[in-house]
Enzyme design. Sequence first.
Site, PDB file in Angstrom:
ATOM      1  N   SER A   3       1.320  -1.067  -0.132  1.00  0.00           N
ATOM      2  CA  SER A   3      -0.407  -0.037  -0.067  1.00  0.00           C
ATOM      3  C   SER A   3       1.061   1.203   0.018  1.00  0.00           C
ATOM      4  O   SER A   3       1.788   1.340   0.639  1.00  0.00           O
ATOM      5  CB  SER A   3      -0.777  -0.245   1.299  1.00  0.00           C
ATOM      6  OG  SER A   3      -1.394   1.081   1.496  1.00  0.00           O
TER       7      SER A   3
ATOM      8  N   TYR B 211      -1.680  -0.517  10.462  1.00  0.00           N
ATOM      9  CA  TYR B 211      -2.093  -0.769   9.062  1.00  0.00           C
ATOM     10  C   TYR B 211      -0.559  -0.177   8.219  1.00  0.00           C
ATOM     11  O   TYR B 211      -0.020  -1.100   7.554  1.00  0.00           O
ATOM     12  CB  TYR B 211      -3.327   0.202   8.142  1.00  0.00           C
ATOM     13  CG  TYR B 211      -3.203  -0.122   6.906  1.00  0.00           C
ATOM     14  CD1 TYR B 211      -3.488  -1.527   6.736  1.00  0.00           C
ATOM     15  CD2 TYR B 211      -3.228   0.010   6.105  1.00  0.00           C
ATOM     16  CE1 TYR B 211      -4.568  -1.870   5.434  1.00  0.00           C
ATOM     17  CE2 TYR B 211      -3.195   0.784   4.545  1.00  0.00           C
ATOM     18  CZ  TYR B 211      -3.998  -1.223   4.367  1.00  0.00           C
ATOM     19  OH  TYR B 211      -3.398  -1.593   2.524  1.00  0.00           O
TER      20      TYR B 211
END
Length: 266
Positions: free
Chosen positions: A149, A162
């Site tokens: 990501s 995350y």
Amino acid sequence: MSTTPAATPPLQQRRAVVTGASRGIGRAIALALAAAGADVALSARSQADLEQVAAEVQALGRRALIHTCDVTNPTEVAQMAAAVIEGLGGVDILVNNAGISASHRFLDHPDEAWHNMLAINLTGIYYVTKAIIPTMVAQNYGRIINIASIAAKIGARYLVAYSTTKHGVIGLTRSLAAEFVSNNITVNAICPGYVDTPMTERSVSNIMARTGMSEEKALAALTATTPQQRLIESEEVADLTVFLALENSKGITGQAINVDGGAVMY
Ligand code: NAP
């Protein structure tokens, strides 16, 4: 009348495993690999969703195997790996895509959410890769693509777990790339921005619940983080995955490539 022979699909004879293949980016990757000629083993926890994707792969004329597996469970991962290696006769391409997202303020971050995020997004890739890579070493060929990501490259408030796991995915990617370079195995990461998937739908719902924003405004708050002012499509991530899986992408390894509309430029 002469006819031009159909070109051989670039991944013909290749055998791929995709985790998190039941929806979103993983589904798009499975379909793109199949369209490029690969047979595909699909894994996730939901059998029913995997069956739907398998039917779509088969409609493209390729073999589709299904094996449910929770990537946090090393026993299930080992069983999945053994089944797909036997079923496909080996594995040339591994796409570590399974993942979750969640946002929490750090001051009241639940410990359980931290551990769960690490278990799925980071340790899951470790288990799956450890189970699959020996067959790549034995055949002296492999392409591993980890879906990270842009949160692997930048910090963001409320995303500490995350972002930490995705930074870890890049470390894992680079270290494996270095360790297996002489085995003709490349290891790369893809770093998408916000992609139009069920994960992002949940992020939009969370923003709406926390702020009282309309759906349109919550979505605009996400797309405002990218110069292109839009969500990325799963197919854009899938096409880069196919490219990294090609034989002739052999010179690309240890990289973390953004698909984010210019949001992060390193
Ligand atoms: P999604 O729509 O929520 O799909 C996630 C997939 O992972 C599903 O197939 C899910 O299947 C599987 N999964 C979740 N937990 C699992 C577990 N414990 N074991 C095995 N499979 C599990 O998410 P997505 O948007 O497609 O995201 C896919 C990947 O891209 C993730 O790694 C995510 O972090 C990354 N990513 C997404 C975005 C975005 O904006 N959407 C941006 C950057 C990166 P089951 O629930 O059936 O197990």
